[in-house]
Design an enzyme around this catalytic site. Structure first.
Site, PDB file in Angstrom:
ATOM      1  N   LYS A  20      32.046  39.944  51.177  1.00 44.19           N
ATOM      2  CA  LYS A  20      31.824  39.806  52.457  1.00 44.19           C
ATOM      3  C   LYS A  20      30.529  39.099  52.606  1.00 44.19           C
ATOM      4  O   LYS A  20      29.780  39.436  51.877  1.00 44.19           O
ATOM      5  CB  LYS A  20      31.786  41.235  53.389  1.00 44.19           C
ATOM      6  CG  LYS A  20      32.161  41.035  54.931  1.00 44.19           C
ATOM      7  CD  LYS A  20      33.804  41.090  54.834  1.00 44.19           C
ATOM      8  CE  LYS A  20      34.287  40.889  56.356  1.00 44.19           C
ATOM      9  NZ  LYS A  20      35.560  41.305  56.712  1.00 44.19           N
ATOM     10  N   ASP A  57      35.894  36.068  60.320  1.00 40.29           N
ATOM     11  CA  ASP A  57      35.681  37.672  60.861  1.00 40.29           C
ATOM     12  C   ASP A  57      35.055  37.515  62.158  1.00 40.29           C
ATOM     13  O   ASP A  57      35.204  36.710  62.853  1.00 40.29           O
ATOM     14  CB  ASP A  57      34.858  38.512  59.864  1.00 40.29           C
ATOM     15  CG  ASP A  57      34.969  39.866  59.856  1.00 40.29           C
ATOM     16  OD1 ASP A  57      36.192  40.535  59.689  1.00 40.29           O
ATOM     17  OD2 ASP A  57      34.085  40.748  60.699  1.00 40.29           O
TER      18      ASP A  57
END
Ligand code: NDP
Ligand code: 2IT
Length: 452
Positions: free
Chosen positions: A126, A166
């Protein structure tokens, strides 16, 4: 004597004291996989829990950029490359002022097990920045993205690490990031997913997380001879995941009563139908305005601003199905109690870790169908991985083909999670099942690949 899981949690707590979200995610996974740790002591002798909570690599870099008035800003950029045991690192980028290393470690940790559940060969990562896109012009966002990629490009690649979107990162941002990546590397490759269809993207990727969450809910309800048709639904958020959750719910004959953003929520007693959803999409994706405008346009809807209290009034609206699709820890204990009081049947996590540990406990004890994020929202990264397949093959599949693959993979995730829960004596507990099924594949790959 304490168990291996308890000792490993204590060690992770000691090493990462100021990262509450990361510790919350690690605690949840480690305590729920106890049965498998007991069955295979080699996980302890090979120190799998200690190794799996330590990122393989963290990249942190300065992101300087210039605003439209000529003012200079500096943000912090990150990429947490958590685990590559089963494939190249894969996971989204988040641009939000709350981003710091610990938040991305939680998201990267979750991503490892989620990606394992998809059945596709992708590791977990991430990244993102504490950049706040709100109120920024298109040109400012573009300059920020170009500077961010200048710091990141040498650490990613189609065989290394493949970022996607995201919170705060959608098709527009992926376009700016991809253009800069291509310029710096002189290479057109699938180093990012969520690309536009005209330049290497996959059909259904924008829809995938929301559609996948509804498919997962349909599977869970199916185990009780039920389905989403005719249900009333509570959705939080009004971004990518929320929008396509509502679209699929409408297609399947359910009625969505709520959507929200960080300023407040709207309750529409008539339901957010396709035409109203098109208004929300234009409002959020083009005008980049607040959800409050919904109630101006549709006067039968009621807008309630966020109060910052310890219960969110959105979750006090009576509804059959809840789809938290905004952010972490958005359903606390009081919210869970409100949902249960109104006889919620299923909670399907579109967002990552939207339910607090006490909320989860309440849902469990009330026998609410609870679809944990790493299973329920895996549709997004699934279609990202299918985008990687198409990029490698230099082909683009039809919409129906991608949707069919997504539908099948969500079905497979559901059954593997159920089977794992059943096998380890926690029948019907999707949280235990998802953590065990996701963990075992990665842990066994780590054993095979030795201490690296
Ligand atoms: P978007 O940026 O498109 O939308 C986010 C939505 O959540 C907005 O409505 C936003 O409101 C709201 N929100 C964000 N932060 C907060 C906050 N701190 N408090 C209250 N509301 C907030 O993001 P996505 O829809 O892509 O992501 C939503 C969730 O889904 C995240 O948890 C993400 O990690 C998860 N997810 C996303 C996937 C994807 O493919 N995009 C895949 C799997 C999970 P506002 O506009 O006011 O900020
Ligand atoms: O949380 C997630 O799974 C995502 N944001 C999607 C990641 C991806 O690589 O598509």
């Amino acid at each position: 004597m304490s168990s291996y899981a308890e000792r490993a949690v204590a060690a992770v707590e000691e090493r990462n004291p100021h990262e509450p979200e990361f510790l919350q995610a690690v605690r949840e996974v480690y305590t729920s996989i106890e049965p498998v740790l007991r069955e295979k002591p080699v996980y302890e002798s090979e120190q799998i829990l200690e190794r799996i909570a330590e990122p393989e690599r963290v990249i942190m870099f300065r992101v300087p950029w210039v605003d439209d008035a000529g003012g200079v800003h500096v943000n912090r950029g990150f990429r947490v490359q958590m685990n590559s045991a089963i494939g190249p690192y894969k996971g989204g980028l988040r641009f939000h002022p709350s981003v710091y290393l610990g938040l991305l470690k939680f998201l990267a940790f979750e991503q490892v097990f989620k990606n394992s559940l998809t059945t596709l060969p992708i590791g977990g990562a991430k990244g993102g920045s504490n950049f706040d896109p709100k109120g920024r012009s298109d040109a400012e966002v573009r300059r920020f993205c170009q500077s961010f990629m200048a710091g990141l490009y040498s650490h990613i690649g189609q065989f290394t690490d493949v970022p996607a979107g995201d919170i705060g990162v959608g098709t527009r941002e992926i376009g700016y990031l991809f253009g800069q990546y291509k310029r710096l590397t002189n290479e057109f490759s699938g180093a990012l997913t969520g690309k536009g269809f005209g330049w290497g993207g996959s059909l259904i990727r924008p829809e995938a997380t929301g559609y996948g969450a509804v498919y997962f809910a349909e599977e869970m309800l199916g185990t009780r001879g039920d389905g989403v048709e005719g249900k009333t639904c509570l959705v939080s958020g009004s971004g990518n995941v929320a929008q396509y959750t509502v679209e699929k719910l409408n297609q399947l004959g359910a009625k969505t009563l709520t959507m929200s953003d960080s300023s407040g929520f709207v309750f529409d007693p008539d339901g957010i139908d396709a035409e109203k959803l098109a208004f929300v999409m234009e409002l959020k994706n083009v005008r980049r305005a607040r959800i409050a405008a919904y109630a101006d346009k549709y006067p039968r809807a009621i807008y309630t601003p966020s109060s910052g209290g310890d219960a969110n009034p959105l979750w006090a609206v009576p509804g059959d199905l809840a789809f938290p699709s905004a952010t972490q820890n958005e359903i606390g204990g009081k919210d869970a109690a409100n949902l249960i009081g109104n006889r919620v049947i299923a909670v399907t996590e579109g967002a990552n870790m939207p339910t607090t540990p006490d909320g989860i406990e309440l849902f469990r004890s009330a026998d609410v169908l609870f679809g944990p994020a790493k299973a329920a929202n895996a549709g997004g990264v699934t279609v990202s991985a299918l985008e990687m397949v198409q990029d490698s093959m230099r082909v683009q599949w039809e919409r129906g083909e991608v949707d069919e693959r997504l539908r099948n993979i969500m079905r497979n995730i559901h059954s593997s999670v159920r089977d794992a829960a059943e096998r380890y004596g926690h029948s019907g507990d999707y949280l235990v099942g998802a953590n065990i099924a996701g963990f075992v594949k990665v842990a066994d790959a780590m054993l095979d690949e030795a201490v690296v």
